[in-house]
Enzyme design. Structure first.
Site, PDB file in Angstrom:
ATOM      1  N   THR A 194       6.366  45.116  58.640  1.00 26.15           N
ATOM      2  CA  THR A 194       5.761  45.409  59.941  1.00 26.15           C
ATOM      3  C   THR A 194       5.102  44.146  60.471  1.00 26.15           C
ATOM      4  O   THR A 194       4.732  43.266  59.695  1.00 26.15           O
ATOM      5  CB  THR A 194       4.721  46.546  59.838  1.00 26.15           C
ATOM      6  N   THR A 235       6.957  37.370  56.119  1.00 29.59           N
ATOM      7  CA  THR A 235       7.427  36.795  57.385  1.00 29.59           C
ATOM      8  C   THR A 235       6.355  36.764  58.455  1.00 29.59           C
ATOM      9  O   THR A 235       6.423  35.941  59.379  1.00 29.59           O
ATOM     10  CB  THR A 235       8.642  37.583  57.910  1.00 29.59           C
ATOM     11  N   CYS A 236       5.385  37.654  58.378  1.00 29.08           N
ATOM     12  CA  CYS A 236       4.332  37.669  59.407  1.00 29.08           C
ATOM     13  C   CYS A 236       3.416  36.470  59.280  1.00 29.08           C
ATOM     14  O   CYS A 236       3.017  35.855  60.268  1.00 29.08           O
ATOM     15  CB  CYS A 236       3.525  38.960  59.305  1.00 29.08           C
ATOM     16  N   ARG A 237       3.048  36.117  58.050  1.00 25.49           N
ATOM     17  CA  ARG A 237       2.135  35.001  57.817  1.00 25.49           C
ATOM     18  C   ARG A 237       2.881  33.721  57.464  1.00 25.49           C
ATOM     19  O   ARG A 237       2.272  32.679  57.260  1.00 25.49           O
ATOM     20  CB  ARG A 237       1.163  35.363  56.691  1.00 25.49           C
TER      21      ARG A 237
END
EC number: 2.3.2.26
Length: 1171
Positions: A820, A1137-1139
């Site tokens: 997410t 992938t978000c950070r």
């Protein structure tokens, strides 16, 4: 000071956090010392200088945080300001090498003007000041002895002069320019005559002096006069010559005349009473209340001294071969006019080709000689004084430039052809080079024009709010709505005369900063329209304004162009498209280069007088041009005549309401024309080649190939105007409407003068603000949406139809998957852009697969371009045209949201499609860009059409034997169906109609129409509608096709392997020297393009690097040590992938790491399960 030893020791640490904290504390210590020489000397004795310089070694300054680097530069400046020992130590540590690197970096990036100012100030404090300070006499003598005793220190200082000159040349503010001029003066005093001659040959300091002397700022003029005097003292013969040539002597004569006039009329030049004093900008220990050092009459006295002692010679003036030689200028343009005019009919034979080539060569030699960069060359001053700009504008516009009214000619089509013919001839001259080492004349001409434009510095004033707020320099969209609340301006509107047939409003009205006379009239008119016998007119006027005071801050009144009222402020007429805010400020600060808003400005009621505008039946040149153009466009058959640059040259006027009396107008006009000429050079040249083929000068179709190429777009960029716009955008009120009219005019009329980065930031701060106007919700909120991967297109269409125009960020998560946030959202945009490239959708050229048998992606080596659909067929191969149209609308939504939210697509659109996106016209010369084979054939057919017409007009031969490469058209077996798509009939019954010489023109026209217009119009309109539902498509027109590709698809180039460490962080068990990290970086450097894409896709959710490349990845890619429970070599790397956290196990060997890395990348794509 007790903590100073410990803090200095911490500067030796390898921990960045420790270093940041230590520097921050030392800054506080320095501030507390208040410039005390005793305390600052103690910091020097604690080796603080050496420690800070070590941190900046080997480009280490680039890895320091912004605050830490600023702190170090500030500390070094403070130390050098009170200690000659510090200055000597910095010279020993080669401080000038660091300074040159940093100046180059920040100057090229047009970012962080504060850093540039700090660097200039540091250089200033390394040297003894020229202005005498009684309380610092001992320090001044000590610094002077330090430099004089070591010749290498003088050489170091001299080596930095050219770099400071470049900063001064593009300085956005007078304060920065003044600091540079002061430092330059100090260095010139210390330099040898021979080194100054080399500087003149390298960077032409004399030309820059002439520019500074043309400024309004008296402080800059005074310092520049001192530099001029010093140069003449050091090498009078050499600089006497260059000062005449570059216009310094002319500028000094002009100043003398102005100062004498001001003295005789008891007034001061430039209203310097309002000018902010800059004398003490570089002094740390002086008060702003001190009297200005420039005494009354000082400029006149200094100018007279220079004139009398250095610029008067008994000998004749040196003979200049070029420049002000008006006879040569007139001869050049006389020949150009002769070159453009067709010869008499009796001379139209094959011998004309040789005469044509000889004249081209003569003109090319002459223009190259006139604009040569080799001495003797034409200086910018001579170039401007010669009238070359106006002569060239007059030639290219066929005289329209000298006539303010649109030509009222019988033969409009003939006039268009004449202007096009002149553009073609000049394009050939301007872009032809003798050999690969030659510089194209167009490049030299553009450079001269931009230098001339920089002389008009005062035409582009920066307006700054009292409290400065610096925005971050970023490449991602800025959801910035300005200050916390809208800022209002209070205006009292009054009638100009009691005789006016208008009521007196005589009240104070709060207006937005962006309000213009055009927009305010909608509110004001119903209130002041006097009820007379014409009640219906009053009622109509009231209804037009809807009787309400809606926000009037929208520029141009929301698109309504009214001219019923005329406004003025203190007797000065206000331009209808310039904001009241700017007009009032410029009137209050007349004579100032930069405008600093006083806090009291916001508390005042500003009086604006209105009166009825006289009715005028005058029709604008642009309107008349567009009306007549619509009638003849198809006959001319070339898209450039619909481009703004062509209407500019044809009407002899820039679009908009730019002041034609402004000194910058001529240069902006010519640059606008030359940029368009350069951009359309292929179209102009190819069209000319076709004409030559038709007239028999070219015999074979293979000779149609264009051999010239345009100059790079970045040669049109002005570093000065870019820096001015950057500085203006940093102001806290920019988002609320503090946008000077020159910013708007440049962005809308001449965007090519501004760097891409500056225009992108402008778009982010203006287009995004307009997107958020009158919409509920915060721009930083997020709207989450769940999609099903197997039904990605249906989910995307549903989501965008419901939330496409939402002000909130859209985040996506995949149903049934763990991820997410940012990563899945980037994955969503990538996946949708991939799905839209699949075969069987009927969207793109080259897609000939039925919907049932679709497999793989459309192969488009030259980029995707819409597949034509006939209006007679609404379905084909099981594909419905309505479905295709809906998918193009989805693509429009996808493009708009990716721009708005800073997402990256992976879709190879063609340059021609980007041109359509930017609402540019296409013609047959664009077809080769996406289908070279078809384009080549269509252009060759068009050449045969032109030859047939030419023969039929001049002989009785009807060209019945016309053939295509010695093959009869009847033998080609071509019918009237679209090449590559036999189902598309170009005319009713087209499959039965064969192509012959008699209907070849109809065939070419039909193919071009189907390929570029009618066959793709439904798809393109749906695509544009999708964008317009999110934000106005026209706001993208400040970008080029290549730039739009960067914005949508990120950086296409692979990452620079030698800079990987600069843009990757290492944490949680790793640093740059860890063995696994060394192996990891080696593997990344060995990756090919596809491996790089796969790695980025796995790491970020997108295979493309964002706009700005790896350096702009936010958050930065961070490699951390993965904690492994079992055997390390059995573990796989994973990613957040978000950070952008890449979790790397410490493998036992490089080969095992490579294998595991590639396996994880391959298996990890397509879902968010691996963690």
């Amino acid at each position: 000071m007790e903590a100073a030893p410990g803090l200095c020791a911490l500067l030796q640490s390898t921990d960045k956090t420790m270093i940041d904290s230590a520097v921050s504390c030392l800054v506080l210590v320095s501030y507390g010392a208040s410039g005390s020489a005793k305390h600052m000397e103690k910091l020097y004795e604690l080796n603080a200088v050496e420690a800070m310089m070590r941190l900046m070694e080997n480009n280490g300054w680039k890895s320091l945080s912004d605050d830490t680097l600023s702190g170090i530069l500030g500390l070094l400046k403070d130390l050098a300001s009170v200690s000659a020992r510090v200055a000597k130590s910095l010279f020993e540590l080669n401080i000038c090498d660091f300074l040159k690197q940093m100046i180059t970096y920040y100057t090229l990036s047009h970012s962080d003007h504060n850093k540039v100012q700090m660097l200039i100030e540091l250089i200033y404090y390394l040297m003894p000041p020229l202005e005498r300070c009684d309380h610092r006499t001992e320090l001044i003598i000590a610094k002077k002895n330090v430099i004089i005793e070591e010749s290498r220190y003088v050489e170091q200082v001299a080596s930095i002069l050219t770099f400071i000159i470049q900063v001064a040349k593009s300085a956005a503010l007078s304060s920065i320019c003044y600091s540079c001029v002061v430092v330059i003066r100090n260095i010139v005093e210390l330099s040898t005559p021979s080194s100054l001659v080399e500087v003149q040959k390298t960077v032409n300091i004399s030309s820059l002096l002439a520019v500074w002397l043309a400024r309004k700022n008296r402080h800059i003029i005074f310092q520049t006069l001192n530099i001029s005097k010093t140069l003449l003292k050091k090498h009078q013969k050499f600089f006497f010559e260059t000062f005449i040539k570059e216009g310094v002597k002319h500028a000094i004569d002009t100043i003398l005349a102005q100062e004498k006039d001001a003295k005789s009329n008891h007034k001061q030049r430039g209203k310097n009473l309002q000018e902010s004093c800059l004398c003490f900008d570089l002094d740390l220990d002086t008060s702003t209340d001190d009297a200005c050092r420039i005494e009354k009459g000082a400029i006149l006295k200094l100018s007279e001294d220079i004139k009398k002692n250095f610029l008067v010679k008994e000998t004749a003036k040196p003979h200049h071969r070029f420049g002000c030689d008006f006879k040569s200028i007139k001869e050049l343009f006389s020949r150009l006019n002769g070159h453009a005019e067709p010869p008499p009919a009796k001379e139209q034979n094959l011998n004309r080709s040789e005469k044509d080539q000889e004249l081209c060569k003569q003109l090319s030699d002459f223009s190259r000689q006139l604009l040569s960069d080799e001495l003797p060359s034409t200086s910018t001053f001579e170039f401007v004084q010669s009238g070359s700009v106006k002569h060239l504008a007059g030639y290219l516009s066929n005289g329209a430039y000298f006539n303010s009214n649109i030509r009222n000619c019988q033969d409009f089509l003939g006039e268009l052809k004449e202007v096009k013919n002149r553009l073609q001839k000049f394009t050939h001259l301007a872009l032809t080079v003798r050999n690969q080492s030659s510089v194209k004349p167009l490049g030299i001409l553009v450079e001269k024009l931009i230098d001339a434009l920089h002389v008009c510095y005062d035409s582009f004033p920066v307006i700054l709010a009292d409290e400065q707020h610096t925005r971050e320099s970023t490449m991602i969209p800025l959801r910035d709505s300005g200050t916390e609340g809208p800022v209002d301006l209070y205006i009292k509107f009054s009638r100009s005369s009691t005789k006016e047939e208008l009521d007196n409003y005589n009240s104070v009205l709060p207006v937005y900063l962006s309000s213009t006379p055009e927009s305010i009239e909608e509110v004001l008119w119903p209130e002041i329209c006097r009820r007379t016998g014409n009640e219906s007119a009053y009622k109509e006027a009231t209804q037009e304004a809807n009787g309400s005071r809606t926000p009037v801050g929208l520029r141009n009144g929301g698109g309504r162009k009214s001219s019923r009222l005329k406004f003025s402020y203190k007797g000065t007429h206000l331009q209808s498209s310039t904001t009241f805010f700017e007009s009032i400020l410029r009137s209050m600060h007349e004579g100032q280069t930069d405008i600093q808003i006083d806090p009291s400005f916001w508390d005042k009621d500003h009086k604006i007088v209105y009166r009825r505008r006289n009715k005028s039946k005058k029709i604008s040149s642009q309107s008349s041009y567009n009306t007549q153009l619509s009638r003849v466009h198809e006959k001319l058959g070339i898209s450039l005549i619909k481009d703004p640059f062509f209407s500019t040259i044809f009407t002899g006027k820039l679009p908009g309401d730019l002041d034609e009396s402004d000194p910058s107008y001529n240069f902006l006009f010519m640059l606008k024309v030359l940029e368009g000429l350069n951009r359309f050079s292929y179209h102009l040249s190819m069209d000319e080649r076709l004409c030559k083929f038709s007239e028999g000068y070219l015999q074979a179709l293979d000779d149609l190939m264009v051999t010239i190429s345009p100059i790079p777009r970045d040669q049109f960029v002005s570093s000065l105007l870019t820096n001015k716009l950057e500085q203006q955008m940093q102001d806290s009120l920019f988002g609320d409407g503090l946008i000077p009219s020159w910013c708007i005019h440049l962005v809308e009329t001449c965007p090519f003068l501004l760097s891409f980065e500056a225009r992108w930031k402008y778009f982010c701060l203006t287009a995004h603000c307009s997107f958020m106007t009158d919409k509920n919700g915060s721009s930083t909120e997020t709207k989450k949406y769940r999609v099903i991967r197997s039904k990605i297109l249906e989910c995307a269409a549903s989501m965008f139809n419901k939330h496409g125009s939402d002000t909130k960020f859209i985040e996506v998560e995949f149903g049934g998957e763990a991820g997410t946030g940012r990563g899945p959202t980037f994955e969503f945009y990538t996946t949708v852009s991939h799905e839209l490239q699949k075969m069987g959708l009927g969207m793109w050229r080259g897609d000939i697969t039925s919907q049932e048998n679709k497999a793989g992606f459309v192969h488009a080596p030259f980029g995707l371009f819409p597949q034509p659909w006939s209006s007679a067929n609404t379905s084909s191969r099981g594909i419905s045209l309505s479905d295709v149209v809906q998918k193009f609308k989805l693509l429009g939504h996808l493009v708009a949201r990716s721009v708005l939210d800073g997402r990256v697509l992976d879709i190879p659109l063609s340059k021609a499609f980007y041109k359509l996106m930017l609402e540019h016209e296409l013609d047959i010369y664009d077809i080769p860009s996406f289908d070279p084979e078809l384009g080549k054939t269509v252009i060759e057919f068009q050449a045969l059409v032109k030859r047939k017409k030419f023969l039929e007009e001049r002989t009785s031969n009807l060209a019945a034997d016309l053939s295509y490469k010695n093959v009869r058209f009847e033998d080609l077996c071509l019918d009237f169906t679209l090449p590559g798509n036999p189902e598309y009939e170009l005319v009713p019954g087209g499959s039965e109609k064969m192509v012959t010489p008699d209907n070849l023109e109809e065939y070419v026209s039909s193919v071009a129409d189907a390929t570029l217009k009618s066959g793709i119009s439904n798809q393109i309109e749906a695509f544009k509608a999708g964008i317009n539902e999110v934000f106005a498509l026209k706001t993208l027109q400040l970008f080029s096709e290549d730039e739009m590709e960067r914005i949508l698809c990120g950086e296409q180039d692979s990452w620079a392997s030698n800079k990987l460490e600069d843009h990757i962080c290492f944490d949680h068990g790793y640093d740059a020297n860890s063995p696994p990290i060394i192996s990891f970086l080696e593997i990344l450097r060995e990756f090919g393009r596809e491996d790089q894409r796969a790695f980025m896709h796995f790491t970020t959710g997108s295979p493309q690097l964002p706009l700005g490349g790896l350096a702009s990845l936010d958050p930065k890619l961070t490699i951390v040590r993965k904690q492994c429970d079992g055997k390390v070599d059995d573990e796989l790397p994973s990613v957040n992938t978000c950070r952008h956290f890449f979790k790397l196990p410490p493998y036992s060997s490089k080969e095992i790491m490579r294998q595991k890395l590639k396996y994880a990348i391959k298996e990890g794509l397509g879902s968010f399960q691996l963690s």
